[in-house]
Design an enzyme around this catalytic site. Structure first.
Site, mmCIF file in Angstrom:
data_model
loop_
_atom_site.group_PDB
_atom_site.id
_atom_site.type_symbol
_atom_site.label_atom_id
_atom_site.label_comp_id
_atom_site.label_asym_id
_atom_site.label_seq_id
_atom_site.Cartn_x
_atom_site.Cartn_y
_atom_site.Cartn_z
ATOM 1 N N ARG A 89 0.973 40.914 -49.172
ATOM 2 C CA ARG A 89 0.552 42.161 -49.837
ATOM 3 C C ARG A 89 1.053 42.186 -51.279
ATOM 4 O O ARG A 89 0.345 42.611 -52.179
ATOM 5 C CB ARG A 89 1.086 43.386 -49.078
ATOM 6 C CG ARG A 89 0.702 43.398 -47.617
ATOM 7 C CD ARG A 89 -0.175 44.531 -47.199
ATOM 8 N NE ARG A 89 0.024 45.813 -47.784
ATOM 9 C CZ ARG A 89 0.733 46.816 -47.240
ATOM 10 N NH1 ARG A 89 1.348 46.642 -46.089
ATOM 11 N NH2 ARG A 89 0.794 47.977 -47.828
ATOM 12 N N HIS A 140 5.857 56.940 -49.132
ATOM 13 C CA HIS A 140 6.069 55.847 -48.165
ATOM 14 C C HIS A 140 6.729 54.621 -48.798
ATOM 15 O O HIS A 140 6.649 53.535 -48.243
ATOM 16 C CB HIS A 140 4.727 55.456 -47.505
ATOM 17 C CG HIS A 140 4.182 56.530 -46.603
ATOM 18 N ND1 HIS A 140 2.869 56.563 -46.184
ATOM 19 C CD2 HIS A 140 4.789 57.602 -46.035
ATOM 20 C CE1 HIS A 140 2.686 57.619 -45.407
ATOM 21 N NE2 HIS A 140 3.833 58.267 -45.303
ATOM 22 N N GLY A 209 -8.968 60.040 -50.685
ATOM 23 C CA GLY A 209 -8.908 58.702 -50.090
ATOM 24 C C GLY A 209 -7.860 58.539 -49.016
ATOM 25 O O GLY A 209 -7.248 57.479 -48.913
ATOM 26 N N ASN A 235 -13.539 61.773 -50.680
ATOM 27 C CA ASN A 235 -13.478 60.689 -49.694
ATOM 28 C C ASN A 235 -14.900 60.187 -49.479
ATOM 29 O O ASN A 235 -15.864 60.825 -49.900
ATOM 30 C CB ASN A 235 -12.884 61.214 -48.366
ATOM 31 C CG ASN A 235 -12.310 60.103 -47.496
ATOM 32 O OD1 ASN A 235 -12.998 59.129 -47.163
ATOM 33 N ND2 ASN A 235 -11.039 60.229 -47.138
HETATM 34 C C1 BJW Z 1 -12.252 56.036 -49.701
HETATM 35 C C2 BJW Z 1 -12.724 54.924 -50.349
HETATM 36 C C3 BJW Z 1 -13.170 55.126 -51.639
HETATM 37 C C4 BJW Z 1 -12.149 54.264 -48.442
HETATM 38 N N1 BJW Z 1 -13.117 56.349 -52.165
HETATM 39 N N2 BJW Z 1 -12.201 57.239 -50.235
HETATM 40 C C5 BJW Z 1 1.883 62.309 -33.013
HETATM 41 C C6 BJW Z 1 1.556 63.413 -33.788
HETATM 42 C C7 BJW Z 1 2.057 63.559 -35.056
HETATM 43 C C8 BJW Z 1 2.902 62.607 -35.599
HETATM 44 C C9 BJW Z 1 3.227 61.515 -34.839
HETATM 45 C C10 BJW Z 1 2.730 61.372 -33.574
HETATM 46 N N3 BJW Z 1 3.215 60.206 -33.055
HETATM 47 C C11 BJW Z 1 3.983 59.610 -34.007
HETATM 48 C C12 BJW Z 1 4.013 60.403 -35.093
HETATM 49 C C13 BJW Z 1 4.727 60.153 -36.330
HETATM 50 C C14 BJW Z 1 4.066 59.095 -37.200
HETATM 51 C C15 BJW Z 1 2.572 59.382 -37.313
HETATM 52 O O1 BJW Z 1 2.116 60.156 -38.144
HETATM 53 N N4 BJW Z 1 1.780 58.718 -36.504
HETATM 54 C C16 BJW Z 1 0.313 58.993 -36.469
HETATM 55 C C17 BJW Z 1 -0.441 57.714 -36.818
HETATM 56 C C18 BJW Z 1 0.003 59.537 -35.125
HETATM 57 N N5 BJW Z 1 4.710 59.250 -38.472
HETATM 58 C C19 BJW Z 1 5.838 58.628 -38.758
HETATM 59 O O2 BJW Z 1 6.371 57.867 -37.971
HETATM 60 C C20 BJW Z 1 6.493 58.964 -40.084
HETATM 61 N N6 BJW Z 1 7.852 59.281 -39.878
HETATM 62 C C21 BJW Z 1 8.219 60.323 -39.158
HETATM 63 O O3 BJW Z 1 7.419 61.114 -38.695
HETATM 64 O O4 BJW Z 1 9.582 60.432 -38.996
HETATM 65 C C22 BJW Z 1 10.054 61.339 -38.002
HETATM 66 C C23 BJW Z 1 10.153 60.590 -36.686
HETATM 67 C C24 BJW Z 1 11.346 60.037 -36.348
HETATM 68 C C25 BJW Z 1 11.464 59.369 -35.124
HETATM 69 C C26 BJW Z 1 10.361 59.239 -34.269
HETATM 70 C C27 BJW Z 1 9.137 59.760 -34.652
HETATM 71 C C28 BJW Z 1 9.032 60.443 -35.876
HETATM 72 C C29 BJW Z 1 6.455 57.755 -41.023
HETATM 73 C C30 BJW Z 1 5.069 57.390 -41.397
HETATM 74 C C31 BJW Z 1 5.089 56.146 -42.283
HETATM 75 C C32 BJW Z 1 3.690 55.595 -42.443
HETATM 76 N N7 BJW Z 1 3.751 54.376 -43.097
HETATM 77 C C33 BJW Z 1 2.522 53.657 -43.309
HETATM 78 C C34 BJW Z 1 2.834 52.140 -43.307
HETATM 79 C C35 BJW Z 1 3.601 51.740 -44.476
HETATM 80 C C36 BJW Z 1 3.748 50.273 -44.405
HETATM 81 C C37 BJW Z 1 2.778 49.534 -45.236
HETATM 82 O O5 BJW Z 1 2.177 50.026 -46.198
HETATM 83 O O6 BJW Z 1 2.642 48.406 -44.865
HETATM 84 O O7 BJW Z 1 1.903 54.089 -44.509
HETATM 85 S S1 BJW Z 1 1.275 53.955 -42.090
HETATM 86 C C38 BJW Z 1 -0.078 53.726 -43.170
HETATM 87 O O8 BJW Z 1 -0.871 54.925 -43.056
HETATM 88 C C39 BJW Z 1 0.511 53.682 -44.583
HETATM 89 C C40 BJW Z 1 -0.333 54.725 -45.280
HETATM 90 O O9 BJW Z 1 0.372 55.248 -46.403
HETATM 91 C C41 BJW Z 1 -0.628 55.723 -44.210
HETATM 92 C C42 BJW Z 1 -1.810 56.607 -44.459
HETATM 93 O O10 BJW Z 1 -3.001 55.874 -44.449
HETATM 94 P P1 BJW Z 1 -4.148 56.267 -45.477
HETATM 95 O O11 BJW Z 1 -3.658 56.091 -46.856
HETATM 96 O O12 BJW Z 1 -4.693 57.590 -45.128
HETATM 97 O O13 BJW Z 1 -5.206 55.090 -45.234
HETATM 98 P P2 BJW Z 1 -6.380 54.971 -44.135
HETATM 99 O O14 BJW Z 1 -6.793 53.557 -44.076
HETATM 100 O O15 BJW Z 1 -6.004 55.606 -42.858
HETATM 101 O O16 BJW Z 1 -7.569 55.859 -44.739
HETATM 102 C C43 BJW Z 1 -8.261 55.459 -45.895
HETATM 103 C C44 BJW Z 1 -9.231 56.566 -46.261
HETATM 104 O O17 BJW Z 1 -9.836 56.242 -47.494
HETATM 105 C C45 BJW Z 1 -10.368 56.767 -45.253
HETATM 106 O O18 BJW Z 1 -10.508 58.164 -44.994
HETATM 107 C C46 BJW Z 1 -11.606 56.239 -45.976
HETATM 108 O O19 BJW Z 1 -12.792 56.941 -45.657
HETATM 109 C C47 BJW Z 1 -11.214 56.482 -47.408
HETATM 110 N N8 BJW Z 1 -11.842 55.599 -48.385
HETATM 111 N N9 BJW Z 1 -12.625 53.827 -49.451
HETATM 112 C C48 BJW Z 1 -12.608 57.365 -51.391
HETATM 113 N N10 BJW Z 1 -13.682 54.102 -52.335
#
Ligand code: BJW
Ligand code: ZN
Length: 263
Positions: A89, A140, A209, A235
């Protein structure tokens, strides 16, 4: 012209395209009157810079199980695998440049002033800062930083620097990890607190996005809404955040944001 030659947008979204122009016309005066603008961005804003999004077809995690690379357990189990993923990456960032969407958000901040603007990003690619944005809150973490898993020291290691397959800390020689927030890890508390404050202070909140499925980042949308902000989503298609949205601008952010912000 045969349908094979028709541009993708016109073929697939003729109605949405017309609605998009109308929706932009509706959004522009609201943005012009705003006193404080908050923006939440996700991977989609960098898609037009050639960086893969996470979910969906062609997404970064299509061929990779998230629990194999983006959790603390994965790093304990196989740090070499996790570092291979992150070094790839980092390498891919060397050829990525900010796109017109990043530049438009920079111009919005320049127009309002950084004290009336916050760019809250889930992205770890550094492209908002590369475009010139200053009030950037990285929820993040960053691919350009490493952190010692033992002593916690954080170091800036830009993506154009090669890292060894298993980099070690200068201070204590323990293993370094990417300074990224993995699943089940808490977000940096100061960054999260400021992001939530900025969302609550916004009278316009742009959601750009992001699939809005990852928490707590996704909570910023209802936080802004509850505080009275107009929510504008940019989006390709509606998302989990759309429930809160007042104006949906459905098209590529690299095209929509320059139109929204130029006017
Ligand atoms: C366009 C486009 C164009 C395309 N123009 N648009 C159940 C309920 C609620 C929460 C939880 C749950 N179970 C677990 C959790 C907690 C968990 C969570 O949220 N999980 C869910 C998936 C269910 N969260 C966490 O664990 C967080 N910590 C936390 O809650 O701590 C407390 C805790 C402690 C102990 C136990 C449990 C909780 C931390 C979250 C960290 C997320 N990190 C990541 C990975 C980083 C590593 C890396 O980069 O390698 O961050 S996850 C990944 O997703 C990354 C992103 O920042 C994040 C968001 O994704 P994003 O940016 O939205 O991307 P996409 O691909 O999903 O979407 C792209 C969008 O763009 C789409 O809509 C397309 O349509 C659009 N698009 N081209 C405009 N040209
Ligand atoms: Zn150390």
């Amino acid at each position: 012209m045969s349908s094979r030659r028709t541009p993708y947008n016109a073929r697939m979204h003729p109605v949405v395209h017309n609605q998009l122009d109308e929706a932009i016309d509706q959004a522009v005066p609201i943005l012009q009157r705003a006193h404080y603008v908050g923006v939440l961005t996700g991977a989609g804003v960098s898609a037009e810079s050639g960086i893969a999004t996470f979910r969906g077809s062609g997404g970064l995690w299509e061929g990779q199980r998230v629990e194999d690379v983006a959790t603390p357990q994965a790093f304990r189990r196989d740090p070499g695998l996790v570092w291979r993923f992150y070094n790839q990456r980092r390498a891919s960032l060397r050829t990525s440049q900010p796109n017109p969407g990043h530049h438009a958000l920079y111009r919005l901040e320049a127009r309002l002033g950084s004290d009336r603007f916050a760019l809250i990003t889930q992205n770890v690619d550094g492209l908002h800062r590369a475009a010139g944005s200053r009030h950037v809150l990285e929820l993040h973490g960053s691919l350009a930083r490493v952190r010692c898993q033992e002593c916690g020291e954080v170091k800036y290691r830009p993506a154009n620097e090669d890292l060894p397959p298993l980099p070690r800390c200068d201070r204590c020689s323990d293993l370094l990890r990417p300074d990224i927030v993995w699943f089940e890890e808490a977000l940096p508390e100061d960054v999260w607190t400021e992001a939530a404050d900025c969302a609550a202070r916004s009278d316009v909140f742009l959601v750009v996005g992001t699939s809005a499925v990852v928490y707590p980042a996704a909570r910023l949308v209802p936080i802004a809404k509850a505080a009275g902000a107009v929510i504008i989503e940019v989006n390709l298609a509606p998302t989990e955040a759309s429930y809160w949205v007042d104006i949906g601008l459905y098209g590529p952010s690299g095209e929509v944001l320059p139109k929204l912000i130029a006017l």
